[in-house]
Design an enzyme around this catalytic site. Structure first.
Site, PDB file in Angstrom:
ATOM      1  CE  LYS A 137       3.444   0.205   4.558  1.00  0.00           C
ATOM      2  NZ  LYS A 137       2.725  -0.820   3.777  1.00  0.00           N
ATOM      3  CE  LYS A 149      -6.189  -1.333   7.055  1.00  0.00           C
ATOM      4  NZ  LYS A 149      -5.841  -2.423   6.151  1.00  0.00           N
ATOM      5  CE  LYS A 153      -3.036   6.113   3.692  1.00  0.00           C
ATOM      6  NZ  LYS A 153      -2.290   5.210   2.786  1.00  0.00           N
TER       7      LYS A 153
END
Length: 355
Positions: free
Chosen positions: A115, A220, A217
């Protein structure tokens, strides 16, 4: 788990539109577990603010997650649905765990590296330390089980490490106050305040991958809307996305093992199995030797059949935000009662005067 009352805790971040991966990897499991355990299902809004958020969009996203819980079939009267920021003890215990966890443990967290990206120095302290908050979310309720995707196993391992270090560091005090519970650690029976929480990784698709890249994966944040099926998508959109899903040119094999090295095919078979409540082996038996021109329409029909009722219920709940707020408020009050009862003991164990 010896001595501890069985209890499930889990949560979903309110960051953007919910998608099929959230449903199959988390919410569908939540619904099944409510028949076997007392459950707390949280909208983890404090995790969302580790990166910048638009306040109005965040409010709406919190309600959307709660609406999804309700639409999927979670009963807010028998179990607890709430948003994390309503229960102040989450942040209190997270700070205590920041003082228990070691820097080396957090440095090994792969999700922070993913992230934060290349510019780790620009990431917030909250993004770095949020695994401590996740541990606090779970252990605040002394939850014995957490349904998670397989990408979250590392965080549950950290939660167990924090619980075990707390139990070890304060073992004499826990015994003195008589607030410990007997549990098995390996072959040994020990006394501790926090359980060593077990992950529950179930189903045929514990990790749903992108429809455009079977090695990534479903997310969103993916710039391509075709990479995911949103729970708010209508039937035509779902069918279109499955029709355009990336595949290879080979027909489906006759064994699950033969899916190895074919990530897109494996992902679509896993999605079919999870939606139908069967196994990948059964799916392969049914479609062995078939081309994707046959398999994809069948998958689209199944996805629409499973998702459309949830989408309709989500819209119904979302049309009455006051009702959602009342459920979250009631859940927050019930969660706070459990949380404060446990935090009184934590403060006593640590020598923090609190009464």
């Amino acid at each position: 788990m010896t001595g501890f009352e069985p209890r499930v805790f889990s949560g979903v971040q309110p960051t953007g539109n919910l998608h099929l991966g959230n449903y199959l990897g988390a919410i569908k499991q939540f619904v099944k577990l409510q028949d076997s355990f007392p459950c707390l299902y949280c909208v983890v809004d404090l995790h969302a603010i580790t990166v910048p958020q638009n306040p109005v969009e965040l409010e709406n996203a919190i309600r959307d997650i709660a609406a999804a819980y309700l639409a999927a079939g979670i009963d807010p009267k028998k179990h607890i649905i709430f948003n994390q920021s309503r229960v102040r003890q989450h942040t209190e215990l997270a700070w205590i765990f920041n003082c228990i966890a070691r820097m080396g443990w957090l440095n090994r967290m792969t999700q922070f590296k993913e992230k934060a990206g290349k510019d780790r120095e620009a990431a917030s302290v909250g993004l770095f330390a949020y695994p401590s908050l996740m541990a606090a979310d779970i252990l605040l309720y002394r939850a014995t089980h957490v349904p998670v995707g397989d990408d979250q196993k590392q965080h549950i391992e950290l939660t167990r490490d924090i619980a075990q270090k707390f139990n070890n560091d304060y073992s004499d005090r826990i015994a003195e106050l008589g607030v410990g519970v007997e549990m098995k650690v390996g072959d040994e029976t020990v006394n501790g305040f926090f359980p060593l929480t077990e992950p529950l990784i179930g189903g045929e698709a514990p990790r749903i991958m992108s429809l455009r890249d079977g090695t990534k994966k479903m997310s969103k944040s993916d710039p391509s809307d075709l990479s995911r099926i949103a729970l708010k998508d209508d039937a035509d959109t779902i069918a279109k996305k499955i029709r355009k899903a990336k595949t290879d040119t080979e027909p489906l094999p006759d064994t699950v093992e033969a899916l190895a090295g074919r990530p897109e095919a494996e992902n679509l078979v896993s999605i079919y199995a999870a939606l139908s409540g069967t196994t990948r082996s059964r799916v392969i038996e049914e479609f062995a030797g078939k081309q994707f021109s046959v398999f994809k329409p069948a998958l689209a029909d199944l996805a629409v059949e499973q998702i459309a009722p949830i989408t309709a219920e989500m819209r119904r709940y979302s049309s009455d935000p006051g009702h959602i707020d009342a459920i979250l408020r009631d859940g927050g009050e019930r969660a706070s009662e459990i949380a404060e009862k446990n935090m009184v003991h934590v403060r006593d164990i640590m020598g923090l005067l609190n009464r």
